[in-house]
Design an enzyme around this catalytic site. Structure first.
Site, PDB file in Angstrom:
ATOM      1  CG  ASP A  28      -2.053   0.993   1.118  1.00 13.79           C
ATOM      2  OD1 ASP A  28      -3.206   0.578   0.958  1.00 13.79           O
ATOM      3  OD2 ASP A  28      -1.774   2.216   1.192  1.00 13.79           O
ATOM      4  CG  ASN A  82     -12.159  -0.459   3.839  1.00 16.05           C
ATOM      5  OD1 ASN A  82     -12.522  -0.914   4.916  1.00 16.05           O
ATOM      6  ND2 ASN A  82     -10.993   0.148   3.693  1.00 16.05           N
ATOM      7  N   GLY A  88     -16.026   2.815   3.688  1.00 15.31           N
ATOM      8  CA  GLY A  88     -14.782   3.583   3.596  1.00 15.31           C
ATOM      9  C   GLY A  88     -13.932   3.247   2.389  1.00 15.31           C
ATOM     10  CD  GLN A  89     -14.570  -0.267  -2.673  1.00 12.93           C
ATOM     11  OE1 GLN A  89     -15.713  -0.592  -2.340  1.00 12.93           O
ATOM     12  NE2 GLN A  89     -13.939  -0.836  -3.681  1.00 12.93           N
ATOM     13  CG  HIS A  95      -8.686  -2.611  -2.404  1.00 12.09           C
ATOM     14  ND1 HIS A  95      -9.609  -1.881  -3.120  1.00 12.09           N
ATOM     15  CD2 HIS A  95      -8.492  -1.933  -1.237  1.00 12.09           C
ATOM     16  CE1 HIS A  95      -9.954  -0.799  -2.441  1.00 12.09           C
ATOM     17  NE2 HIS A  95      -9.297  -0.821  -1.286  1.00 12.09           N
ATOM     18  CG  HIS A  97      -6.871  -2.493   3.023  1.00 10.17           C
ATOM     19  ND1 HIS A  97      -6.038  -1.405   2.884  1.00 10.17           N
ATOM     20  CD2 HIS A  97      -8.051  -2.130   2.461  1.00 10.17           C
ATOM     21  CE1 HIS A  97      -6.686  -0.423   2.277  1.00 10.17           C
ATOM     22  NE2 HIS A  97      -7.917  -0.833   2.007  1.00 10.17           N
TER      23      HIS A  97
END
Ligand code: DGP
Length: 109
Positions: A28, A82, A88-89, A95, A97
């Site tokens: 990230d 998310n 909260g995307q 994806h 995390h």
């Protein structure tokens, strides 16, 4: 084209951890811990809500393997997806995390 599709095609660089025909994993850009990587499908799937069983299994299995390789097997890590605004995307390309290497609080804000 979304930012993760640009990473997949190579027009935006990433620190790649893993790649196969269906899956790409990379660090990230804004790490929230000593370990923070993303696992994404190469096919553009905006949210988990549109994803099928096989790709979800592949993404999660790869997240598990990379987390272990990066030293998270003993103490664990947070595996998060998310989804849309309430989740909260911020990048509309599915994806996972994986955040580890330090203790994380719960619940999220
Ligand atoms: P989310 O809020 O769940 O949509 O998380 C998106 C994540 O993507 C966020 O942690 C930052 C990361 N990110 C955004 N743009 C880039 C980029 O260009 N490169 C990398 N490596 N990560 C990115």
């Amino acid at each position: 084209m979304c930012i993760f599709c640009k990473i997949i095609e190579g027009s935006i660089p990433c620190q790649k951890l893993y790649e196969d025909e269906e899956v790409l994993a990379f660090h990230d850009v804004s790490p929230q811990g000593p370990v923070h990587f993303l696992v994404i499908p190469k096919r553009h799937i905006p949210h988990i809500l549109e994803a099928e069983q096989d790709i979800l299994g592949n993404l999660l299995f790869r997240a598990q393997k990379i987390a272990g390789a990066l030293g998270c097997a003993e103490k664990g890590a947070r595996f998060v997806i998310n989804c849309k605004a309430d989740g909260g995307q911020t990048v509309d390309h599915l994806h996972i995390h994986v955040i580890g290497g330090r203790p994380l609080s719960w619940p999220p804000g």
